[in-house]
Design an enzyme around this catalytic site. Structure first.
Site, PDB file in Angstrom:
ATOM      1  N   ARG A 377     -14.290 -54.144-156.239  1.00  0.00           N
ATOM      2  CA  ARG A 377     -14.938 -53.139-157.087  1.00  0.00           C
ATOM      3  C   ARG A 377     -15.977 -53.792-157.990  1.00  0.00           C
ATOM      4  O   ARG A 377     -17.069 -53.259-158.185  1.00  0.00           O
ATOM      5  CB  ARG A 377     -13.912 -52.375-157.928  1.00  0.00           C
ATOM      6  CG  ARG A 377     -14.537 -51.189-158.673  1.00  0.00           C
ATOM      7  CD  ARG A 377     -13.525 -50.415-159.506  1.00  0.00           C
ATOM      8  NE  ARG A 377     -14.072 -49.148-159.967  1.00  0.00           N
ATOM      9  CZ  ARG A 377     -14.796 -48.987-161.074  1.00  0.00           C
ATOM     10  NH1 ARG A 377     -15.066 -50.035-161.849  1.00  0.00           N
ATOM     11  NH2 ARG A 377     -15.258 -47.804-161.413  1.00  0.00           N
ATOM     12  N   CYS A 378     -15.640 -54.944-158.540  1.00  0.00           N
ATOM     13  CA  CYS A 378     -16.582 -55.657-159.405  1.00  0.00           C
ATOM     14  C   CYS A 378     -17.876 -55.996-158.668  1.00  0.00           C
ATOM     15  O   CYS A 378     -18.943 -56.056-159.278  1.00  0.00           O
ATOM     16  CB  CYS A 378     -15.961 -56.962-159.908  1.00  0.00           C
ATOM     17  SG  CYS A 378     -14.591 -56.764-161.064  1.00  0.00           S
ATOM     18  N   MET A 379     -17.784 -56.228-157.366  1.00  0.00           N
ATOM     19  CA  MET A 379     -18.946 -56.675-156.594  1.00  0.00           C
ATOM     20  C   MET A 379     -19.808 -55.530-156.080  1.00  0.00           C
ATOM     21  O   MET A 379     -20.719 -55.752-155.275  1.00  0.00           O
ATOM     22  CB  MET A 379     -18.483 -57.528-155.406  1.00  0.00           C
ATOM     23  CG  MET A 379     -17.835 -58.835-155.780  1.00  0.00           C
ATOM     24  SD  MET A 379     -17.596 -59.938-154.376  1.00  0.00           S
ATOM     25  CE  MET A 379     -16.514 -58.965-153.316  1.00  0.00           C
TER      26      MET A 379
END
Length: 388
Positions: A377-379
């Protein structure tokens, strides 16, 4: 939108990891291979993949905009002396636009510029420091510098100087890109208080969750909420969730992500009673703020109007597995459809639990990407999602 890790990772040094918000040095060749695997999974699901560097280049078609971008970049990189500003501006403008953007992201080593002059005392004191301009190794976590909220965007004031420079790219994309320049802004990077994209979760078309975290200030959430509710929007409430202010919790999405309409994966430490606040529109210029004390399950069921919400614990019931897999972002899944997620291979305990809960898994290699302390999700930064 993604950013394929680049030479900025090769400009990480053990002595300066803390300065650049890293704990380790990923091996670039393998990190890129893993990231390409991530992008290919998205493409195989008919997801259009955009790359940050390409969007920036496409935003710099006008000469005046290009010059302004380079000057603003140098100012925020701390280049103050006129002679050095001219030297570095000439250097950047001598490059192909894409190479220029990638070089900005990678940082500039002192060995790459021969005509840079020391003028100020600080420059002499930093004579052993190898960079004229610091690298931006956190860029492959595209979730944080801005967030798409419905058909609008928040451009963020980041909590640290190291990452705040990243939001300059967002500023130019959403002011000058032919496809995105007309999108309304709900927050601007020059605001006083910090907010980061990892703390903003769209739960449905009426409810947002925002973490009050180490990196997102409650004043920023309030300003964002006021701006949102002044616009034409389907969102009716924001749940501001107070989480511990420490690096292991960093953002809300490192401890809590949605995997289906009624299922969430969480860090075990947040399943207990929590403090949250529901922000709703009171009138044009003010908010109604309602404190809520309860378990995360109770808070979610109350605000989403969904009974029987299931919280799936990262690492299951093992304290050891939970701590290890949380460190490697076992709670940070990317939901690409109801009940279907992308996850890191190394979090096999959590992945097995998700599989038994009926969640479809797309598993990517993660030995190097995970060293940056961010998950799938962060990426990623979704621009547009289908209504389902």
């Amino acid at each position: 939108m993604l950013h394929r890790p680049g030479r900025e990772l090769e400009n990480l040094m053990p002595e300066y990891l803390e300065r650049l918000l890293f704990d380790d040095i990923p091996y670039l060749k393998i990190a890129q291979k893993e990231h390409d695997e991530f992008a290919e999974i998205l493409k195989s699901k008919n997801v259009e993949v955009l790359y940050l560097e390409d969007l920036v280049v496409e935003s710099l078609s006008e000469k005046e905009v290009l010059n302004s971008f380079v000057e603003e970049f140098l100012y925020e990189a701390g280049i103050k002396e006129e002679f050095n500003i001219i030297a570095l501006k000439e250097y950047f403008l001598s490059l192909d636009k894409k190479e220029m953007v990638l070089q900005m992201m990678a940082g500039v080593r002192k060995s790459e510029i021969t005509n840079f002059e020391k003028v100020h005392l600080a420059e002499y004191l930093e004579s052993d420091y190898p960079f004229l301009i610091d690298p931006m190794p956190n860029l492959y976590f595209t979730r944080d510098p801005f967030a798409c909220v419905g058909d609008k965007v928040t451009i963020h004031r980041m909590n640290t100087h190291t990452r705040n420079r990243e939001t300059l790219f967002a500023k130019y994309i959403f002011n000058y890109h032919p496809k995105y320049e007309k999108i309304a802004h709900l927050y601007e990077r020059q605001e006083e208080f910090s907010i980061e994209g990892g703390d903003i979760l769209v739960l449905n078309d009426k409810v947002l969750a925002v973490g009050i975290s180490q990196r997102t200030d409650p004043n920023a959430i309030e300003k964002f909420a006021l701006n949102l509710f002044k616009t034409e929007t389907t969102f009716e409430k924001i749940i501001a969730i107070d989480i511990p202010k420490q690096r292991t919790f960093m953002h809300l999405d490192t401890v809590f992500t949605m995997v289906d309409y009624d299922k969430f994966v969480i860090h075990p430490n947040i399943e207990h009673t929590m403090k949250s606040f529901v922000l709703e529109k009171k009138d044009k210029n003010s908010l109604k703020i309602t404190p809520q004390i309860g378990t995360l399950k109770e808070i979610l069921e109350s605000n989403l109007k969904v009974n029987g919400i299931k919280l799936i614990k990262c690492g299951g019931d093992s304290v050891v597995d939970a701590a290890r897999e949380q460190w490697n972002d076992g709670s940070n899944t990317l939901c690409i459809a109801p009940g279907e997620v992308i996850v890191y291979s190394r979090n096999y305990v959590t992945n097995d639990i998700l599989d038994k809960e009926g969640i479809k898994l797309n598993i990517i290699s993660s030995s190097e990407l995970s060293r940056g302390r961010g998950g799938p999700r962060c990426m990623s930064m979704p621009f547009v999602r289908e209504k389902i």
